[in-house]
Design a protein around this motif. Sequence first.
Motif, PDB file in Angstrom:
ATOM      1  N   LYS A 156       0.831  -1.204   0.000  1.00  0.00           N
ATOM      2  CA  LYS A 156       0.000   0.000   0.000  1.00  0.00           C
ATOM      3  C   LYS A 156       0.861   1.248   0.000  1.00  0.00           C
ATOM      4  O   LYS A 156       0.560   2.232  -0.699  1.00  0.00           O
TER       5      LYS A 156
ATOM      6  N   GLN B 206       3.942   1.470  -1.208  1.00  0.00           N
ATOM      7  CA  GLN B 206       4.518   1.575  -2.548  1.00  0.00           C
ATOM      8  C   GLN B 206       3.478   2.070  -3.548  1.00  0.00           C
ATOM      9  O   GLN B 206       3.779   2.901  -4.413  1.00  0.00           O
ATOM     10  N   TRP B 207       2.273   1.548  -3.404  1.00  0.00           N
ATOM     11  CA  TRP B 207       1.208   1.984  -4.310  1.00  0.00           C
ATOM     12  C   TRP B 207       0.922   3.467  -4.137  1.00  0.00           C
ATOM     13  O   TRP B 207       0.717   4.202  -5.103  1.00  0.00           O
ATOM     14  N   THR B 208       0.954   3.917  -2.866  1.00  0.00           N
ATOM     15  CA  THR B 208       0.733   5.336  -2.597  1.00  0.00           C
ATOM     16  C   THR B 208       1.844   6.182  -3.208  1.00  0.00           C
ATOM     17  O   THR B 208       1.584   7.234  -3.805  1.00  0.00           O
ATOM     18  N   GLU B 209       3.084   5.700  -3.062  1.00  0.00           N
ATOM     19  CA  GLU B 209       4.210   6.435  -3.657  1.00  0.00           C
ATOM     20  C   GLU B 209       4.082   6.481  -5.181  1.00  0.00           C
ATOM     21  O   GLU B 209       4.348   7.513  -5.804  1.00  0.00           O
ATOM     22  N   GLN B 210       3.693   5.357  -5.756  1.00  0.00           N
ATOM     23  CA  GLN B 210       3.494   5.331  -7.203  1.00  0.00           C
ATOM     24  C   GLN B 210       2.371   6.269  -7.618  1.00  0.00           C
ATOM     25  O   GLN B 210       2.460   6.956  -8.642  1.00  0.00           O
ATOM     26  N   LEU B 211       1.325   6.278  -6.792  1.00  0.00           N
ATOM     27  CA  LEU B 211       0.203   7.167  -7.095  1.00  0.00           C
ATOM     28  C   LEU B 211       0.635   8.624  -7.028  1.00  0.00           C
ATOM     29  O   LEU B 211       0.261   9.443  -7.890  1.00  0.00           O
ATOM     30  N   VAL B 212       1.450   8.949  -5.997  1.00  0.00           N
ATOM     31  CA  VAL B 212       1.944  10.319  -5.870  1.00  0.00           C
ATOM     32  C   VAL B 212       2.834  10.670  -7.069  1.00  0.00           C
ATOM     33  O   VAL B 212       2.719  11.755  -7.655  1.00  0.00           O
TER      34      VAL B 212
ATOM     35  N   LYS C 211       2.804   9.271 -10.014  1.00  0.00           N
ATOM     36  CA  LYS C 211       1.954   9.363 -11.198  1.00  0.00           C
ATOM     37  C   LYS C 211       1.219  10.687 -11.241  1.00  0.00           C
ATOM     38  O   LYS C 211       1.122  11.330 -12.302  1.00  0.00           O
ATOM     39  N   GLN C 212       0.730  11.111 -10.069  1.00  0.00           N
ATOM     40  CA  GLN C 212       0.012  12.382 -10.017  1.00  0.00           C
ATOM     41  C   GLN C 212       0.949  13.543 -10.315  1.00  0.00           C
ATOM     42  O   GLN C 212       0.570  14.502 -11.002  1.00  0.00           O
ATOM     43  N   GLN C 213       2.188  13.454  -9.794  1.00  0.00           N
ATOM     44  CA  GLN C 213       3.172  14.493 -10.097  1.00  0.00           C
ATOM     45  C   GLN C 213       3.476  14.543 -11.587  1.00  0.00           C
ATOM     46  O   GLN C 213       3.599  15.628 -12.179  1.00  0.00           O
ATOM     47  N   LYS C 214       3.603  13.354 -12.188  1.00  0.00           N
ATOM     48  CA  LYS C 214       3.857  13.298 -13.622  1.00  0.00           C
ATOM     49  C   LYS C 214       2.702  13.923 -14.397  1.00  0.00           C
ATOM     50  O   LYS C 214       2.916  14.693 -15.344  1.00  0.00           O
TER      51      LYS C 214
END
Length: 328
Positions: A199, A201-207, A209-212
Amino acid sequence: MGEGIKTNCIGCIACSILTVAVVIISVAAIIDGYHEVVEGHVGVYFRFGALQEGITEPGVHMRQAFVTRTRHVLIRPEEERIQNLEAITKDGIEITFQGIGVLSRTRKDKVVGLIKKFGMDFKKVLIYDRIREDLRIFCAKQTIDQVYNEQFLEIVEAVKKDVEEQIIRLGDGGVEILNLVIPKPDIPQDIALNYKQVKVQWTEQLVAKQQKITEEIKKETELLKAVADARRQKQVLEIKIQERILETEGQRHISEINNQIVRDKQNNLADIAKYAKDKEAAGNTALYSPEYVKLQVAQSLTNNTKFFFSGQESVLGGLLTKILAKKE
Protein backbone atom coordinates in the motif's frame (compact mmCIF):
# COMPACT_ATOMS: atom_id res chain seq x y z
CA MET A 1 -77.44 -34.18 68.09
CA GLY A 2 -73.98 -33.18 68.90
CA GLU A 3 -72.74 -35.39 66.12
CA GLY A 4 -75.16 -33.74 63.66
CA ILE A 5 -73.90 -30.34 64.53
CA LYS A 6 -70.37 -31.54 64.15
CA THR A 7 -71.17 -33.01 60.74
CA ASN A 8 -72.77 -29.78 59.60
CA CYS A 9 -69.74 -27.81 60.70
CA ILE A 10 -67.47 -30.11 58.79
CA GLY A 11 -69.69 -29.73 55.70
CA CYS A 12 -69.63 -25.96 56.00
CA ILE A 13 -65.90 -25.96 56.34
CA ALA A 14 -65.58 -28.22 53.31
CA CYS A 15 -67.85 -25.96 51.27
CA SER A 16 -65.89 -22.92 52.35
CA ILE A 17 -62.64 -24.57 51.42
CA LEU A 18 -64.06 -25.62 48.04
CA THR A 19 -65.36 -22.14 47.42
CA VAL A 20 -62.04 -20.61 48.28
CA ALA A 21 -60.29 -23.14 46.07
CA VAL A 22 -62.60 -22.38 43.20
CA VAL A 23 -62.05 -18.68 43.68
CA ILE A 24 -58.30 -19.15 43.86
CA ILE A 25 -58.28 -21.36 40.78
CA SER A 26 -60.50 -18.88 38.89
CA VAL A 27 -58.25 -15.98 39.80
CA ALA A 28 -55.20 -18.00 38.86
CA ALA A 29 -56.83 -18.95 35.57
CA ILE A 30 -57.60 -15.34 34.83
CA ILE A 31 -54.11 -14.27 35.73
CA ASP A 32 -52.56 -17.06 33.70
CA GLY A 33 -54.85 -16.47 30.71
CA TYR A 34 -54.35 -12.73 30.63
CA HIS A 35 -51.36 -11.60 28.54
CA GLU A 36 -50.11 -8.74 26.38
CA VAL A 37 -48.43 -8.74 22.97
CA VAL A 38 -46.05 -5.79 22.70
CA GLU A 39 -45.75 -3.55 19.64
CA GLY A 40 -43.56 -4.91 16.83
CA HIS A 41 -44.35 -8.50 17.76
CA VAL A 42 -47.05 -11.08 17.14
CA GLY A 43 -48.14 -13.74 19.56
CA VAL A 44 -48.07 -17.48 18.79
CA TYR A 45 -49.58 -20.15 21.02
CA PHE A 46 -48.59 -23.65 22.13
CA ARG A 47 -51.38 -25.77 23.64
CA PHE A 48 -50.14 -28.89 25.35
CA GLY A 49 -46.93 -28.23 23.44
CA ALA A 50 -48.60 -28.14 20.03
CA LEU A 51 -48.25 -24.97 17.94
CA GLN A 52 -51.61 -23.39 17.16
CA GLU A 53 -52.40 -21.91 13.77
CA GLY A 54 -53.49 -18.43 14.78
CA ILE A 55 -51.43 -15.40 15.76
CA THR A 56 -52.42 -12.30 17.69
CA GLU A 57 -51.61 -8.68 17.03
CA PRO A 58 -50.12 -6.31 19.64
CA GLY A 59 -52.48 -5.64 22.55
CA VAL A 60 -54.25 -7.44 25.48
CA HIS A 61 -55.48 -11.00 24.89
CA MET A 62 -56.82 -14.03 26.78
CA ARG A 63 -55.65 -17.63 26.37
CA GLN A 64 -56.72 -20.96 27.77
CA ALA A 65 -55.19 -21.06 31.22
CA PHE A 66 -52.59 -23.52 32.40
CA VAL A 67 -52.43 -25.48 29.14
CA THR A 68 -51.51 -22.71 26.65
CA ARG A 69 -48.22 -20.88 26.44
CA THR A 70 -47.57 -17.69 24.48
CA ARG A 71 -44.38 -16.81 22.64
CA HIS A 72 -43.64 -13.43 21.09
CA VAL A 73 -42.11 -13.24 17.62
CA LEU A 74 -40.45 -10.01 16.43
CA ILE A 75 -41.72 -8.90 13.03
CA ARG A 76 -40.18 -5.43 12.76
CA PRO A 77 -36.61 -5.04 11.39
CA GLU A 78 -33.99 -6.63 13.61
CA GLU A 79 -30.23 -6.17 13.49
CA GLU A 80 -27.91 -9.00 14.47
CA ARG A 81 -24.12 -9.15 14.73
CA ILE A 82 -22.20 -12.26 13.72
CA GLN A 83 -18.88 -12.44 15.54
CA ASN A 84 -15.73 -14.49 14.95
CA LEU A 85 -16.59 -16.08 11.63
CA GLU A 86 -13.51 -18.00 10.58
CA ALA A 87 -12.80 -18.98 6.98
CA ILE A 88 -9.92 -20.37 4.92
CA THR A 89 -9.03 -19.01 1.49
CA LYS A 90 -8.13 -20.99 -1.61
CA ASP A 91 -4.41 -20.61 -0.90
CA GLY A 92 -4.79 -21.87 2.70
CA ILE A 93 -4.75 -18.57 4.60
CA GLU A 94 -6.96 -18.47 7.71
CA ILE A 95 -8.96 -15.25 8.07
CA THR A 96 -11.59 -14.04 10.54
CA PHE A 97 -14.59 -11.78 9.95
CA GLN A 98 -15.63 -9.67 12.94
CA GLY A 99 -18.94 -7.88 13.39
CA ILE A 100 -20.91 -8.93 10.30
CA GLY A 101 -24.12 -6.89 10.43
CA VAL A 102 -27.44 -8.38 9.29
CA LEU A 103 -30.67 -6.38 9.17
CA SER A 104 -33.65 -8.67 8.63
CA ARG A 105 -37.43 -8.76 8.93
CA THR A 106 -40.01 -11.56 9.38
CA ARG A 107 -43.29 -11.68 7.48
CA LYS A 108 -46.07 -12.19 10.03
CA ASP A 109 -48.18 -14.27 7.65
CA LYS A 110 -45.30 -16.77 7.46
CA VAL A 111 -44.50 -16.95 11.19
CA VAL A 112 -46.43 -20.14 12.03
CA GLY A 113 -45.04 -22.03 9.05
CA LEU A 114 -41.48 -20.97 9.85
CA ILE A 115 -41.80 -22.07 13.49
CA LYS A 116 -43.25 -25.43 12.45
CA LYS A 117 -40.33 -26.10 10.09
CA PHE A 118 -37.38 -24.52 11.89
CA GLY A 119 -38.50 -23.76 15.47
CA MET A 120 -38.54 -20.48 17.28
CA ASP A 121 -34.94 -19.77 16.22
CA PHE A 122 -35.79 -19.89 12.51
CA LYS A 123 -33.69 -16.80 11.66
CA LYS A 124 -30.55 -18.56 12.85
CA VAL A 125 -31.25 -21.48 10.54
CA LEU A 126 -32.36 -19.49 7.50
CA ILE A 127 -30.14 -16.39 7.73
CA TYR A 128 -27.22 -16.49 10.14
CA ASP A 129 -26.09 -20.06 9.53
CA ARG A 130 -26.54 -19.62 5.77
CA ILE A 131 -24.41 -16.46 5.80
CA ARG A 132 -21.66 -18.30 7.68
CA GLU A 133 -21.79 -21.20 5.23
CA ASP A 134 -21.89 -19.10 2.04
CA LEU A 135 -19.14 -16.77 3.23
CA ARG A 136 -16.86 -19.73 3.97
CA ILE A 137 -17.63 -21.23 0.55
CA PHE A 138 -16.90 -17.90 -1.16
CA CYS A 139 -13.53 -17.58 0.61
CA ALA A 140 -12.64 -21.19 -0.18
CA LYS A 141 -12.95 -20.42 -3.89
CA GLN A 142 -10.82 -17.26 -3.82
CA THR A 143 -7.23 -16.39 -2.93
CA ILE A 144 -6.37 -14.11 -0.02
CA ASP A 145 -5.68 -11.24 -2.40
CA GLN A 146 -9.04 -11.67 -4.12
CA VAL A 147 -10.91 -11.80 -0.80
CA TYR A 148 -8.99 -8.93 0.80
CA ASN A 149 -8.60 -6.67 -2.21
CA GLU A 150 -9.75 -7.52 -5.72
CA GLN A 151 -13.20 -9.01 -5.06
CA PHE A 152 -13.92 -7.69 -1.57
CA LEU A 153 -16.74 -5.45 -2.79
CA GLU A 154 -18.36 -8.43 -4.51
CA ILE A 155 -18.64 -10.52 -1.33
CA VAL A 156 -21.78 -8.87 0.03
CA GLU A 157 -23.70 -9.16 -3.22
CA ALA A 158 -22.68 -12.78 -3.79
CA VAL A 159 -23.49 -13.95 -0.25
CA LYS A 160 -26.75 -11.96 0.00
CA LYS A 161 -27.99 -13.28 -3.33
CA ASP A 162 -27.28 -16.91 -2.45
CA VAL A 163 -28.84 -16.65 1.02
CA GLU A 164 -31.98 -15.03 -0.39
CA GLU A 165 -32.33 -17.87 -2.90
CA GLN A 166 -32.07 -20.40 -0.07
CA ILE A 167 -34.64 -18.49 2.01
CA ILE A 168 -37.11 -18.65 -0.88
CA ARG A 169 -36.38 -22.33 -1.46
CA LEU A 170 -36.37 -23.46 2.18
CA GLY A 171 -38.50 -20.92 4.00
CA ASP A 172 -40.97 -19.79 1.31
CA GLY A 173 -39.61 -16.24 1.55
CA GLY A 174 -40.78 -15.93 5.16
CA VAL A 175 -37.83 -13.70 6.15
CA GLU A 176 -36.15 -10.86 4.27
CA ILE A 177 -32.58 -9.58 4.40
CA LEU A 178 -32.85 -5.80 4.34
CA ASN A 179 -29.13 -5.10 4.59
CA LEU A 180 -25.89 -7.04 4.91
CA VAL A 181 -22.57 -5.52 5.98
CA ILE A 182 -19.39 -7.60 5.79
CA PRO A 183 -16.24 -5.83 7.03
CA LYS A 184 -12.75 -6.63 5.82
CA PRO A 185 -11.44 -9.77 7.49
CA ASP A 186 -8.58 -9.99 9.96
CA ILE A 187 -5.60 -11.54 8.22
CA PRO A 188 -2.27 -12.88 9.57
CA GLN A 189 0.09 -10.17 10.76
CA ASP A 190 2.89 -10.96 8.32
CA ILE A 191 0.52 -10.83 5.36
CA ALA A 192 -1.01 -7.63 6.70
CA LEU A 193 2.50 -6.14 6.90
CA ASN A 194 3.16 -7.10 3.29
CA TYR A 195 -0.10 -5.48 2.24
CA LYS A 196 0.89 -2.39 4.19
CA GLN A 197 4.21 -2.21 2.36
CA VAL A 198 2.45 -2.74 -0.95
CA LYS A 199 0.00 0.00 0.00
CA VAL A 200 2.88 2.35 0.79
CA GLN A 201 4.52 1.58 -2.55
CA TRP A 202 1.21 1.98 -4.31
CA THR A 203 0.73 5.34 -2.60
CA GLU A 204 4.21 6.44 -3.66
CA GLN A 205 3.49 5.33 -7.20
CA LEU A 206 0.20 7.17 -7.09
CA VAL A 207 1.94 10.32 -5.87
CA ALA A 208 4.62 9.96 -8.59
CA LYS A 209 1.95 9.36 -11.20
CA GLN A 210 0.01 12.38 -10.02
CA GLN A 211 3.17 14.49 -10.10
CA LYS A 212 3.86 13.30 -13.62
CA ILE A 213 0.32 14.17 -14.64
CA THR A 214 0.72 17.58 -13.00
CA GLU A 215 3.99 18.20 -14.86
CA GLU A 216 2.40 17.12 -18.12
CA ILE A 217 -0.50 19.44 -17.48
CA LYS A 218 1.92 22.29 -16.77
CA LYS A 219 3.88 21.57 -19.95
CA GLU A 220 0.71 21.28 -21.94
CA THR A 221 -0.52 24.55 -20.45
CA GLU A 222 2.79 26.22 -21.34
CA LEU A 223 2.59 24.78 -24.84
CA LEU A 224 -0.95 26.00 -25.26
CA LYS A 225 0.10 29.41 -23.97
CA ALA A 226 3.05 29.49 -26.38
CA VAL A 227 0.83 28.42 -29.27
CA ALA A 228 -1.71 31.05 -28.30
CA ASP A 229 1.01 33.71 -28.11
CA ALA A 230 2.43 32.62 -31.48
CA ARG A 231 -1.04 32.63 -33.01
CA ARG A 232 -1.71 36.06 -31.53
CA GLN A 233 1.62 37.39 -32.85
CA LYS A 234 0.87 35.88 -36.24
CA GLN A 235 -2.50 37.58 -36.29
CA VAL A 236 -0.94 40.89 -35.25
CA LEU A 237 1.72 40.51 -37.97
CA GLU A 238 -0.92 39.66 -40.54
CA ILE A 239 -2.87 42.76 -39.52
CA LYS A 240 0.26 44.92 -39.83
CA ILE A 241 1.12 43.38 -43.21
CA GLN A 242 -2.44 43.98 -44.34
CA GLU A 243 -2.19 47.56 -43.17
CA ARG A 244 1.08 47.98 -45.11
CA ILE A 245 -0.47 46.40 -48.19
CA LEU A 246 -3.45 48.72 -47.94
CA GLU A 247 -1.11 51.68 -47.41
CA THR A 248 1.04 50.65 -50.40
CA GLU A 249 -2.01 50.14 -52.57
CA GLY A 250 -3.31 53.53 -51.48
CA GLN A 251 -0.01 55.19 -52.38
CA ARG A 252 0.02 53.34 -55.71
CA HIS A 253 -3.50 54.53 -56.44
CA ILE A 254 -2.51 58.07 -55.52
CA SER A 255 0.58 57.84 -57.77
CA GLU A 256 -1.54 56.45 -60.61
CA ILE A 257 -4.01 59.26 -60.17
CA ASN A 258 -1.18 61.87 -60.16
CA ASN A 259 0.41 60.25 -63.22
CA GLN A 260 -2.94 60.23 -64.95
CA ILE A 261 -3.39 63.90 -64.15
CA VAL A 262 0.09 64.68 -65.56
CA ARG A 263 -0.61 62.58 -68.65
CA ASP A 264 -3.96 64.23 -69.16
CA LYS A 265 -2.31 67.64 -68.75
CA GLN A 266 0.46 66.80 -71.24
CA ASN A 267 -2.06 65.33 -73.66
CA ASN A 268 -4.10 68.49 -73.39
CA LEU A 269 -1.01 70.62 -74.05
CA ALA A 270 -0.04 68.39 -76.99
CA ASP A 271 -3.57 68.58 -78.36
CA ILE A 272 -3.50 72.37 -78.03
CA ALA A 273 -0.12 72.62 -79.79
CA LYS A 274 -1.24 70.22 -82.51
CA TYR A 275 -4.45 72.17 -82.92
CA ALA A 276 -2.46 75.41 -83.25
CA LYS A 277 -0.12 73.87 -85.82
CA ASP A 278 -3.06 72.39 -87.71
CA LYS A 279 -4.71 75.80 -87.75
CA GLU A 280 -1.46 77.46 -88.85
CA ALA A 281 -0.97 74.87 -91.62
CA ALA A 282 -4.56 75.30 -92.74
CA GLY A 283 -4.04 79.09 -92.80
CA ASN A 284 -0.83 78.74 -94.79
CA THR A 285 -2.52 76.39 -97.21
CA ALA A 286 -5.27 78.89 -97.78
CA LEU A 287 -2.81 81.84 -98.00
CA TYR A 288 -0.25 80.35 -100.42
CA SER A 289 -2.59 79.34 -103.16
CA PRO A 290 -1.23 78.92 -106.75
CA GLU A 291 -2.78 82.21 -107.86
CA TYR A 292 -1.23 83.99 -104.87
CA VAL A 293 2.20 82.55 -105.66
CA LYS A 294 1.91 83.54 -109.35
CA LEU A 295 0.88 87.04 -108.36
CA GLN A 296 3.84 87.40 -106.03
CA VAL A 297 6.20 86.20 -108.79
CA ALA A 298 4.72 88.61 -111.26
CA GLN A 299 5.11 91.47 -108.85
CA SER A 300 8.70 90.56 -108.23
CA LEU A 301 9.40 90.46 -111.94
CA THR A 302 7.77 93.81 -112.43
CA ASN A 303 10.00 95.45 -109.88
CA ASN A 304 13.18 94.25 -111.72
CA THR A 305 14.30 96.15 -114.93
CA LYS A 306 16.84 93.66 -116.05
CA PHE A 307 16.68 89.97 -116.61
CA PHE A 308 19.36 87.70 -117.81
CA PHE A 309 18.29 84.53 -119.47
CA SER A 310 20.48 81.72 -120.43
CA GLY A 311 17.83 79.87 -122.24
CA GLN A 312 15.03 77.63 -121.24
CA GLU A 313 17.45 75.16 -119.81
CA SER A 314 18.37 77.51 -116.98
CA VAL A 315 16.59 77.41 -113.67
CA LEU A 316 14.96 80.75 -114.00
CA GLY A 317 14.04 80.16 -117.62
CA GLY A 318 12.45 76.84 -116.78
CA LEU A 319 10.50 78.41 -113.92
CA LEU A 320 9.18 81.23 -116.04
CA THR A 321 8.25 78.86 -118.78
CA LYS A 322 6.22 76.78 -116.32
CA ILE A 323 4.52 79.83 -114.82
CA LEU A 324 3.68 81.41 -118.12
CA ALA A 325 2.59 78.15 -119.57
CA LYS A 326 0.17 77.65 -116.70
CA LYS A 327 -1.11 81.20 -117.09
CA GLU A 328 -1.90 80.66 -120.72
